[in-house]
Design an enzyme around this catalytic site. Structure first.
Site, PDB file in Angstrom:
ATOM      1  N   ASP A  18       0.815  -1.215   0.000  1.00 10.91           N
ATOM      2  CA  ASP A  18       0.000   0.000   0.000  1.00 10.91           C
ATOM      3  C   ASP A  18       0.850   1.269   0.000  1.00 10.91           C
ATOM      4  O   ASP A  18       2.073   1.206   0.157  1.00 10.91           O
ATOM      5  CB  ASP A  18      -0.956  -0.007   1.211  1.00 10.91           C
ATOM      6  CG  ASP A  18      -0.287  -0.462   2.503  1.00 10.91           C
ATOM      7  OD1 ASP A  18       0.961  -0.369   2.606  1.00 10.91           O
ATOM      8  OD2 ASP A  18      -0.985  -0.918   3.418  1.00 10.91           O
ATOM      9  N   GLU A  36      -9.563  -1.965   5.396  1.00  9.48           N
ATOM     10  CA  GLU A  36     -10.226  -1.650   6.651  1.00  9.48           C
ATOM     11  C   GLU A  36     -11.549  -2.407   6.768  1.00  9.48           C
ATOM     12  O   GLU A  36     -12.252  -2.591   5.761  1.00  9.48           O
ATOM     13  CB  GLU A  36     -10.516  -0.142   6.717  1.00  9.48           C
ATOM     14  CG  GLU A  36      -9.285   0.746   6.574  1.00  9.48           C
ATOM     15  CD  GLU A  36      -8.447   0.828   7.848  1.00  9.48           C
ATOM     16  OE1 GLU A  36      -8.269  -0.196   8.529  1.00  9.48           O
ATOM     17  OE2 GLU A  36      -7.967   1.925   8.146  1.00  9.48           O
ATOM     18  N   ASN A  89      -7.222  -3.227  14.255  1.00 10.40           N
ATOM     19  CA  ASN A  89      -8.604  -3.539  13.852  1.00 10.40           C
ATOM     20  C   ASN A  89      -8.668  -4.734  12.894  1.00 10.40           C
ATOM     21  O   ASN A  89      -9.701  -4.996  12.292  1.00 10.40           O
ATOM     22  CB  ASN A  89      -9.260  -2.309  13.206  1.00 10.40           C
ATOM     23  CG  ASN A  89      -8.555  -1.867  11.931  1.00 10.40           C
ATOM     24  OD1 ASN A  89      -7.587  -2.486  11.503  1.00 10.40           O
ATOM     25  ND2 ASN A  89      -9.038  -0.804  11.308  1.00 10.40           N
TER      26      ASN A  89
END
Ligand code: PGA
Length: 247
Positions: A66, A142, A135
């Site tokens: 990324d 995400e 997370n």
């Protein structure tokens, strides 16, 4: 899934580094997927040591997971500059064979499809190095992250922005968007190695390893991958009850 638990981060990094260095020795044209953040630094030190001891990286191709959108590559926290500083400038890789998505592109959509195409034309990724977000994100996927996603522009969550604020002067400076390989792009790698250290990752790891795969924990997609190894230290693995190998 193979879960390896080591006494220390250093021991985990040595084992992961040995795996990559040996793979490159046997496959001089290996294609390796790379990650950024604090976690892979100790692994990169092992690759640098390997190169100094004769492992030849000159034929290797790399693809990073990324890159932030809107951060010039010259910015210290761009992932291109992170990779140049922490790995590429310290091994004998050909910099032209190192790929990081271009977060400054005027046409981000085309940048994403081109990145997928470039991975495909390199023959796919042999080993993908992964960290995990608090997370459960892998790359910048995400939650909720569709398991069939491809390289795309992602809106970063508040949790990720807070987690990454430590790298910037203030939280306001953390970019709000990134280009990331998708979950399916990662799943297409022939082998995945996920590294995680410290107590901040325990519940994300529990969900990834022991709970039913769910888009709310993107790393749980890896349960369906045929060749994935987790390299954890004892602190990160403290909630794992599944059968594991301890080192
Ligand atoms: P970290 O980030 O290595 O800095 O903890 C991991 C991630 O967000 O994937």
């Amino acid at each position: 899934m193979e879960i390896k638990i080591f006494k220390t981060e250093e021991a985990a990094a040595v084992a992961a580094g040995r795996y990559i260095n040996n793979f490159v020795k046997k496959n001089p044209k290996a294609v390796i997927g790379l990650a950024t953040g604090s976690t892979p630094l100790s692994l990169y030190n092992e690759m640098i040591k390997g190169c100094k001891e004769g492992v030849d990286y000159s034929g290797v191709t790399t693809f990073n997971l990324d890159e932030y959108v809107g951060l010039p590559v010259t910015h210290n926290e761009s992932y291109r500059s992170f990779m140049n500083r922490n790995l590429f400038s310290q091994i004998n890789i050909n910099i032209r064979n190192t790929f990081v998505p271009d977060g400054m592109s005027a046409d981000l959509e085309t940048q994403c499809t081109d990145y997928e195409e470039r991975i495909r034309s390199a023959g796919g990724i042999d080993i993908q190095v992964l960290g995990i977000g608090s997370n459960g994100h892998i790359g910048f996927n995400e939650p909720p992250a569709p398991f069939d996603s491809r390289t795309s522009v992602i809106e970063l969550t508040e949790q990720t922005i807070n987690d990454n604020a430590r790298f910037f002067d203030s939280k306001e400076e953390v970019p709000k968007r990134a280009i990331s390989m998708g979950v399916q792009t990662i799943m297409d790698a022939r082998c995945c190695m996920l590294l995680a250290y410290g107590s901040g990752k325990t519940s994300a790891l529990k969900g990834a390893i022991e709970e039913v795969p769910d888009t709310m924990n993107p790393a749980s997609a890896l349960q369906n991958h045929p060749n994935v190894t987790f390299y954890l230290d004892e602190a990160a693995a403290s909630l794992i009850t599944k059968q594991v190998r301890e080192f």
